[in-house]
Design an enzyme around this catalytic site. Structure first.
Site, short mmCIF file in Angstrom:
data_model
loop_
_atom_site.label_atom_id
_atom_site.label_comp_id
_atom_site.label_asym_id
_atom_site.label_seq_id
_atom_site.Cartn_x
_atom_site.Cartn_y
_atom_site.Cartn_z
N ASP A 279 77.99 35.13 -51.86
CA ASP A 279 76.70 35.83 -51.72
C ASP A 279 75.95 35.42 -50.45
O ASP A 279 74.78 35.79 -50.27
CB ASP A 279 75.83 35.60 -52.97
N HIS A 280 76.64 34.69 -49.56
CA HIS A 280 76.03 34.31 -48.27
C HIS A 280 76.88 34.75 -47.08
O HIS A 280 76.42 34.67 -45.94
CB HIS A 280 75.78 32.80 -48.22
N HIS B 105 67.36 32.71 -52.45
CA HIS B 105 67.28 33.39 -53.75
C HIS B 105 65.83 33.48 -54.26
O HIS B 105 65.03 32.57 -54.02
CB HIS B 105 68.10 32.64 -54.82
N HIS C 117 74.65 21.07 -52.74
CA HIS C 117 75.05 22.33 -53.38
C HIS C 117 76.53 22.58 -53.08
O HIS C 117 77.34 22.84 -53.98
CB HIS C 117 74.17 23.45 -52.85
N HIS D 174 79.56 30.24 -49.96
CA HIS D 174 79.56 31.08 -51.17
C HIS D 174 79.47 32.56 -50.80
O HIS D 174 78.81 32.93 -49.84
CB HIS D 174 78.42 30.68 -52.11
N HIS E 241 76.31 28.29 -45.92
CA HIS E 241 77.45 27.74 -46.67
C HIS E 241 78.37 28.88 -47.08
O HIS E 241 78.07 30.04 -46.84
CB HIS E 241 76.98 26.91 -47.87
N ASP F 13 70.90 27.62 -50.13
CA ASP F 13 70.78 27.26 -51.55
C ASP F 13 70.52 25.76 -51.73
O ASP F 13 70.91 25.17 -52.73
CB ASP F 13 72.06 27.63 -52.31
FE FE Z 1 73.60 31.64 -53.31
ZN ZN Z 2 75.46 29.02 -53.01
#
Ligand code: FE
Ligand code: ZN
Length: 257
Positions: free
Chosen positions: A58-59, A175, A113, A56, A54, A137
């Site tokens: 942090d990905h 995570h 999410h 975000h 996805h 996530d």
């Molecule tokens: Fe994340």
């Molecule tokens: Zn995320």
């Protein structure tokens, strides 16, 4: 296919898939490029694919720099994430199939999410081998992702698809939230011996500086309340007999935890 974890940021994992026979590698959700390049170096491997779950940051934070380092690599992501994944080449939908080395994989749409979240599932190649699920996530060990762009009903449907996979599936979630998730779970189901046992195990891992990921789907079915929306015990704890409402209330309590 070998899989290794690259811990980055405060609690993210990038997963590096390595096909030693071909000298090829792929990464799932590269938050950053540098740690991936550092992990590839000793392998002498060529990065051929990025699998994004996805959009975000942090990905996907490492997408651009990795594509610069390996211009031929192919960036996969959900069709619904068009315009949100830097450098995206392939636009995947539910049921699509792809290949890394000798391993075929299939794609699940798992909105909740985010509205375009997808998961990658590599079925076992032999009866005694595990399947590998990269679920970003959506499903965590002991928990699930927050609902930023989706509804509880969507998330239950998404988690339901993952829950239907074989117990002998390794869950590579993005995570390290496991200990906190289980602490929360014990506030809801303090009597659960399965959750108590899992929490003790997880505490031991963490105190030794070890990761709790991957987890097994079979373990999650027993110890993850976010997979138990249709269980009368959880429903009673949430004061409802409606599965979606039970899930929604549980998610709401976790958001406040
Ligand atoms: Fe994340
Ligand atoms: Zn995320």
């Amino acid at each position: 296919m070998d899989i290794c974890r690259i811990p980055v940021l405060s609690d993210n994992y990038i997963f590096l898939l390595y096909d030693s026979a071909r000298g090829q590698a792929a990464v799932v959700d590269p938050a950053e490029a540098e740690p991936v390049l550092a992990a590839l170096e000793p392998l002498g491997a060529r990065l051929v694919a990025i699998f994004n779950t996805h959009h975000h940051h942090d990905h996907i934070g490492g997408n651009r720099a990795l594509k610069q380092a390996f211009p031929d690599l192919c960036i996969y992501g959900g069709a619904g994430d068009r315009g949100r994944l830097p450098g995206q080449d392939v636009f995947l939908q539910e049921g699509d199939r792809l290949q890394f080395g000798d391993r075929p994989a299939q794609v699940f749409d798992v909105p909740g999410h985010t509205r375009a979240h997808i998961a990658y599932y590599f079925p076992p190649i032999a009866p005694d081998q595990p399947g590998e699920l990269f679920c970003g996530d959506t499903l965590f060990s002991g928990g699930c992702g927050r609902l930023f762009e989706g509804t509880p009903a969507q998330m239950v449907a998404s988690l339901g698809k993952l829950r239907d996979l074989p117990d002998h599936t390794r869950i590579w979630c993005a995570h390290e939230y496991t200990a906190n998730n289980l602490q929360f779970a014990l506030t809801i189901a303090p009597q659960s011996a399965a959750i108590q046992g899992r929490y003790q195990e997880v505490k031991t891992y963490r105190q030794a500086g070890q990761s709790t990921i991957p987890t097994w789907l079979g373990v999650e079915k027993q110890t993850n309340l976010f997979l138990q929306w249709d269980d009368p015990t959880l429903q009673a704890a949430m004061n409802t007999t409606d599965p979606i409402q039970a899930f929604s209330r549980l998610r709401g309590k976790k958001d406040q935890f």
